[in-house]
Design a protein around this motif. Structure first.
Motif, PDB file in Angstrom:
ATOM      1  N   LYS A  15       0.836  -1.205   0.000  1.00 14.01           N
ATOM      2  CA  LYS A  15       0.000   0.000   0.000  1.00 14.01           C
ATOM      3  C   LYS A  15       0.869   1.253   0.000  1.00 14.01           C
ATOM      4  O   LYS A  15       0.677   2.176   0.802  1.00 14.01           O
ATOM      5  N   ASP A  16       1.870   1.265  -0.880  1.00 17.14           N
ATOM      6  CA  ASP A  16       2.752   2.413  -1.114  1.00 17.14           C
ATOM      7  C   ASP A  16       3.641   2.757   0.074  1.00 17.14           C
ATOM      8  O   ASP A  16       4.197   3.853   0.153  1.00 17.14           O
ATOM      9  N   LYS A  17       3.844   1.822   0.991  1.00 22.47           N
ATOM     10  CA  LYS A  17       4.745   2.050   2.115  1.00 22.47           C
ATOM     11  C   LYS A  17       5.792   0.942   2.135  1.00 22.47           C
ATOM     12  O   LYS A  17       5.481  -0.221   1.885  1.00 22.47           O
ATOM     13  N   ASN A  18       7.053   1.317   2.414  1.00 22.07           N
ATOM     14  CA  ASN A  18       8.143   0.351   2.420  1.00 22.07           C
ATOM     15  C   ASN A  18       8.267  -0.345   3.778  1.00 22.07           C
ATOM     16  O   ASN A  18       8.113   0.284   4.830  1.00 22.07           O
ATOM     17  N   TYR A  19       8.565  -1.644   3.724  1.00 21.16           N
ATOM     18  CA  TYR A  19       8.773  -2.436   4.935  1.00 21.16           C
ATOM     19  C   TYR A  19       9.995  -3.326   4.756  1.00 21.16           C
ATOM     20  O   TYR A  19      10.373  -3.680   3.635  1.00 21.16           O
TER      21      TYR A  19
END
Length: 265
Positions: free
Chosen positions: A180-184
């Protein structure tokens, strides 16, 4: 819809109500949804069926190895091949089979995608050569599937991702990804993290400060974009803290555990 039309990828399989509703539950629980919110039945079976067939083939190979090791030396040479082939057929035809039963009151209609039509063509041709009823064989597979634990069913459905995660665990790798457009930084430290609902969970760390900021179910990883796999090494102290998190983390998402002091070494 005819019961079997491989050229068009159309399949219809009659199953018992128990098998039908368990498969529907997995379709919902594993997130197979169309844009209008309805069940994506074809999407689910395109994901599951090749893995389920491969799983059965491996079990047949295991049976063959067992027979060759423990029984075949007791059989006369000229009967050995015949016995092994007979046992292969017996395994496929009898294991979880209910061909002669009369409680198949529900039917799944679904269509294989082009990739699976090509991939499974040889398998279905082999069933034809062996004079095995294709839809009965598929029902046999679904009967076996619903008798598995939930985590086994989830792992089998998402076998490619499951294998990647175990590779990362065994080789001490982390997985950089976006969701969802967030880096992990996905840390597949252990796969069976939560037994509360029988699902498979993983923990994700923020790349910079190693806060645990998300937990992912295995089936959610269909929406994750993998970017990089890299090696990591944790100190013994960090491993103990991670073990603590595995058994104390609130998987409902109501609590966030701060791991800002955890550092890789």
């Amino acid at each position: 819809m005819p019961p079997f039309d491989l050229e068009q990828g159309k399949l219809s399989v009659r199953v018992s109500e128990g098998v039908y509703y368990q498969l529907l539950a997995d379709i919902d629980d594993f997130g197979f949804r169309k844009s209008d919110g309805s069940d994506n039945i074809s999407g689910f079976f395109n994901q599951l069926l090749p893995n389920l067939i491969a799983y059965r083939i491996e079990k047949r190979k295991d049976l063959r190895k067992y027979l060759e090791k423990n029984i075949i030396h007791c059989i006369k040479d000229n009967y050995q091949d015949k016995l092994l082939y007979f046992m292969d057929d017996l395994f496929d035809c009898s294991y979880f089979d209910d061909y002669r039963e009369h409680y198949h009151r529900q039917t799944f209609h679904f269509r294989l995608n082009k990739a699976n039509i090509i991939k499974l063509q040889g398998f279905f041709d082999e069933l034809e050569e062996q004079n095995q009823n294709k839809t009965s064989y598929l029902r046999n597979l679904f009967n076996e599937y619903v008798n598995m634990r939930k985590d086994k069913r989830e792992g089998l459905c998402f076998d490619d991702m499951y294998s990647l995660l175990y590779h990362a665990i065994n080789n001490k790798c982390s997985i950089k990804c976006s969701y969802k457009d967030k880096n992990y930084l996905l840390l597949p430290y252990k796969i069976d993290l939560n037994y509360v609902d029988g699902s498979l969970y993983l923990i994700a760390l923020e790349t910079e400060n190693l806060h645990i900021c998300h937990t992912f179910r295995l089936c959610w990883l269909r929406s994750i974009v993998l970017k990089e796999v890299r090696e990591y090494v944790f100190s013994e102290k960090v491993v103990k803290k991670l073990d603590y998190l595995v058994y104390n983390y609130d998987y409902t998402g109501k609590t966030t555990i701060n791991l800002s002091k955890l550092k890789t070494v």
